[in-house]
Design an enzyme around this catalytic site. Structure first.
Site, PDB file in Angstrom:
ATOM      1  N   CYS A 117       0.822  -1.219   0.000  1.00  0.00           N
ATOM      2  CA  CYS A 117       0.000   0.000   0.000  1.00  0.00           C
ATOM      3  C   CYS A 117       0.853   1.264   0.000  1.00  0.00           C
ATOM      4  CB  CYS A 117      -0.921   0.016   1.210  1.00  0.00           C
ATOM      5  SG  CYS A 117      -1.943  -1.444   1.304  1.00  0.00           S
ATOM      6  N   HIS A 257      -3.553   6.931   2.506  1.00  0.00           N
ATOM      7  CA  HIS A 257      -3.918   5.614   1.981  1.00  0.00           C
ATOM      8  C   HIS A 257      -5.250   5.201   2.618  1.00  0.00           C
ATOM      9  CE1 HIS A 257      -4.114   1.506   1.014  1.00  0.00           C
ATOM     10  NE2 HIS A 257      -3.754   1.064   2.210  1.00  0.00           N
ATOM     11  N   ASN A 287     -10.064  -0.729   0.044  1.00  0.00           N
ATOM     12  CA  ASN A 287      -8.608  -0.583   0.085  1.00  0.00           C
ATOM     13  C   ASN A 287      -8.024  -1.065  -1.243  1.00  0.00           C
ATOM     14  OD1 ASN A 287      -5.869  -0.839   0.453  1.00  0.00           O
ATOM     15  ND2 ASN A 287      -5.989  -1.937   2.388  1.00  0.00           N
TER      16      ASN A 287
HETATM   17  N1  ACO Z   1     -17.663  -9.696   9.437  1.00  0.00           N
HETATM   18  C1  ACO Z   1     -18.042  -9.982  10.692  1.00  0.00           C
HETATM   19  N2  ACO Z   1     -17.173 -10.242  11.681  1.00  0.00           N
HETATM   20  C2  ACO Z   1     -15.872 -10.238  11.372  1.00  0.00           C
HETATM   21  C3  ACO Z   1     -15.395  -9.965  10.076  1.00  0.00           C
HETATM   22  C4  ACO Z   1     -16.357  -9.688   9.083  1.00  0.00           C
HETATM   23  N3  ACO Z   1     -16.038  -9.397   7.816  1.00  0.00           N
HETATM   24  N4  ACO Z   1     -14.053 -10.021  10.072  1.00  0.00           N
HETATM   25  C5  ACO Z   1     -13.675 -10.311  11.322  1.00  0.00           C
HETATM   26  N5  ACO Z   1     -14.771 -10.473  12.115  1.00  0.00           N
HETATM   27  C6  ACO Z   1     -14.835 -10.776  13.532  1.00  0.00           C
HETATM   28  C7  ACO Z   1     -13.608 -11.508  14.032  1.00  0.00           C
HETATM   29  O1  ACO Z   1     -13.720 -12.893  13.814  1.00  0.00           O
HETATM   30  C8  ACO Z   1     -13.628 -11.155  15.503  1.00  0.00           C
HETATM   31  O2  ACO Z   1     -14.568 -11.995  16.147  1.00  0.00           O
HETATM   32  P1  ACO Z   1     -14.277 -12.559  17.632  1.00  0.00           P
HETATM   33  O3  ACO Z   1     -14.168 -11.334  18.500  1.00  0.00           O
HETATM   34  O4  ACO Z   1     -15.460 -13.399  17.895  1.00  0.00           O
HETATM   35  O5  ACO Z   1     -12.982 -13.299  17.523  1.00  0.00           O
HETATM   36  C9  ACO Z   1     -14.184  -9.734  15.528  1.00  0.00           C
HETATM   37  O6  ACO Z   1     -14.849  -9.558  14.263  1.00  0.00           O
HETATM   38  C10 ACO Z   1     -13.135  -8.661  15.712  1.00  0.00           C
HETATM   39  O7  ACO Z   1     -12.051  -8.909  14.804  1.00  0.00           O
HETATM   40  P2  ACO Z   1     -10.800  -7.948  14.723  1.00  0.00           P
HETATM   41  O8  ACO Z   1      -9.863  -8.497  13.686  1.00  0.00           O
HETATM   42  O9  ACO Z   1     -10.249  -7.731  16.094  1.00  0.00           O
HETATM   43  O10 ACO Z   1     -11.501  -6.603  14.212  1.00  0.00           O
HETATM   44  P3  ACO Z   1     -10.881  -5.175  14.035  1.00  0.00           P
HETATM   45  O11 ACO Z   1     -11.692  -4.197  14.765  1.00  0.00           O
HETATM   46  O12 ACO Z   1      -9.396  -5.172  14.261  1.00  0.00           O
HETATM   47  O13 ACO Z   1     -11.129  -4.896  12.492  1.00  0.00           O
HETATM   48  C11 ACO Z   1      -9.905  -4.902  10.415  1.00  0.00           C
HETATM   49  C12 ACO Z   1     -10.541  -5.759  11.521  1.00  0.00           C
HETATM   50  C13 ACO Z   1     -11.004  -4.142   9.728  1.00  0.00           C
HETATM   51  C14 ACO Z   1      -9.211  -5.831   9.442  1.00  0.00           C
HETATM   52  C15 ACO Z   1      -8.890  -3.902  11.031  1.00  0.00           C
HETATM   53  O14 ACO Z   1      -8.061  -4.579  11.943  1.00  0.00           O
HETATM   54  C16 ACO Z   1      -8.031  -3.221   9.999  1.00  0.00           C
HETATM   55  O15 ACO Z   1      -8.494  -2.444   9.193  1.00  0.00           O
HETATM   56  N6  ACO Z   1      -6.701  -3.456  10.035  1.00  0.00           N
HETATM   57  C17 ACO Z   1      -5.764  -2.784   9.157  1.00  0.00           C
HETATM   58  C18 ACO Z   1      -5.737  -3.396   7.790  1.00  0.00           C
HETATM   59  C19 ACO Z   1      -4.663  -2.699   6.976  1.00  0.00           C
HETATM   60  O16 ACO Z   1      -4.414  -1.532   7.115  1.00  0.00           O
HETATM   61  N7  ACO Z   1      -3.964  -3.432   6.113  1.00  0.00           N
HETATM   62  C20 ACO Z   1      -2.826  -2.833   5.471  1.00  0.00           C
HETATM   63  C21 ACO Z   1      -2.926  -2.723   4.047  1.00  0.00           C
HETATM   64  S1  ACO Z   1      -3.168  -4.204   3.144  1.00  0.00           S
HETATM   65  C22 ACO Z   1      -1.868  -4.335   2.030  1.00  0.00           C
HETATM   66  O17 ACO Z   1      -0.808  -3.817   2.206  1.00  0.00           O
HETATM   67  C23 ACO Z   1      -2.077  -5.195   0.767  1.00  0.00           C
END
Ligand code: ACO
Length: 332
Positions: A117, A257, A287
């Site tokens: 990214c 980003h 994204n």
């Molecule tokens: N729908 C419903 N529930 C979900 C989903 C979904 N799509 N995805 C995860 N959950 C659940 C999980 O299983 C978890 O359940 P549990 O508590 O029962 O275990 C709960 O939701 C919370 O999961 P987290 O992963 O802790 O959720 P978080 O608030 O961290 O959000 C997210 C996840 C959106 C991925 C966030 O962490 C994020 O945006 N991270 C950064 C991503 C990023 O910037 N990536 C870099 C770029 S990618 C690249 O370089 C190609």
């Protein structure tokens, strides 16, 4: 113009997105998720997804053609094409070479740059040096990704996040006060397994086993990535502003980003920016990795949100891990 006076100025922008729209409601039918979860946790409502027979260089070429046309520059005058991507047409050769051929930019050198990214920021930093040194007079920096092709559509934790697209800018020499003022690039490979595709390279070449075990798709540790993203984007933004002799109050538009609305809001608020200083389009495109900043920049340009003399701040964070920022004074 001497080396010290010469600056790299962004002269043209372009972007290209697939036609197909995938909404959160569509995803609800594919995996165990909900529009409410996706919108609340990420800010995404829909994203564009390429058709099965579409590939990355098609979007990269369209974005580049638009950028050249808005710069009023023929492809024959391009000296270098940098294509920032982690989703090339194929492992060999570099997709930038395919784009060079499609554009008819026969005199241009061409290479791909893999920084996830952060790829567009890395590309901008490299291009800026080549223009400022006087070595090259016209450089295309393209950020293009079709992450959908590496997405596990059974993994709800990642498949709701990504979208496809391409954006491009043209850099040519100009004089102060316009042009790129400062850039920064960082990496920490000890967190390489935060976002990665395990198989398909030399470590785990493609085999029936790797395909059966779905090891050609993106895996991500979202939560750890989130925390690093906020901290590093804030720090690197402050550092480039300081290098340019500016403060966050001098920023007319911050184009971060677009990984997650909550990351964008957290970075904006830590920098003390007002909502109208921050450009956000994640709700419509998701994204798009290296494409996200140039796509957002092109949109902001078309909406008339960028004027000559404005200070623009870009910051990104992604797989590697990599991160970086750039600040420029808009010159057209
Ligand atoms: N729908 C419903 N529930 C979900 C989903 C979904 N799509 N995805 C995860 N959950 C659940 C999980 O299983 C978890 O359940 P549990 O508590 O029962 O275990 C709960 O939701 C919370 O999961 P987290 O992963 O802790 O959720 P978080 O608030 O961290 O959000 C997210 C996840 C959106 C991925 C966030 O962490 C994020 O945006 N991270 C950064 C991503 C990023 O910037 N990536 C870099 C770029 S990618 C690249 O370089 C190609």
């Amino acid at each position: 113009m001497t080396r010290g006076e010469r600056r790299a100025v962004i002269r043209g922008t372009g972007s290209a997105l697939p036609d197909r729209v995938l909404t959160n409601a569509d995803l609800e039918k594919m995996v165990d998720t909900s529009d409410d979860w996706i919108a609340t946790r990420t800010g995404i409502r829909e994203r564009r997804i390429a058709a099965d027979d579409e590939y990355m260089s098609q979007f990269a070429t369209r974005a580049a053609e638009q950028a050249l046309s808005s710069a009023g520059l023929p492809a024959s005058q391009v000296d270098l094409i940098i294509c920032a991507t982690v989703t090339p047409d194929m492992p060999i050769p570099a997709t930038a070479c395919i784009v060079q051929d499609r554009l008819g930019a026969t005199g241009a050198a061409a290479f791909d740059l893999a920084a996830g990214c952060s790829g567009f920021i890395y590309g901008l930093a490299v291009a800026e040096r080549f223009v400022a040194s006087g070595d090259y007079r016209a450089i295309l920096v393209i950020g293009a990704e079709l992450l959908s092709k590496f997405t596990d559509w059974r993994d709800r934790a990642t498949c709701v996040l990504f979208g496809d697209g391409a954006g491009a800018v043209v850099l040519t020499p100009g004089e102060a006060p316009y042009g790129v003022l400062a850039t920064s690039m960082h990496a920490d490979g000890s967190m390489a397994d935060f976002i990665y595709v395990p198989a398909g390279g030399t470590r785990e070449p493609a085999s029936e086993r790797t395909v059966a075990e779905r090891r050609h798709f993106i895996r991500m540790r979202g939560n750890e990535t989130f925390k690093m993203a906020v901290r590093s984007m804030e720090e690197t933004s402050r550092a480039v502003l300081e290098k340019a002799g500016l403060t966050p109050q001098d920023v007319n538009l911050f184009i971060p980003h677009q990984a997650n609305r909550r990351i964008i809001d957290a970075v904006g608020s830590r920098l003390g920016l007002r909502e109208d200083q921050v450009y956000v389009n994640i709700e419509r495109v998701g994204n798009t990795s290296a494409a996200s900043i140039p796509v957002a920049l092109d949109e902001a340009m078309r909406k008339g949100l960028v004027r000559k003399g404005d200070n623009l701040l870009f910051a990104a964070f992604g797989t590697g891990l990599t991160w970086g920022a750039a600040v420029c004074t808009w010159g057209w």
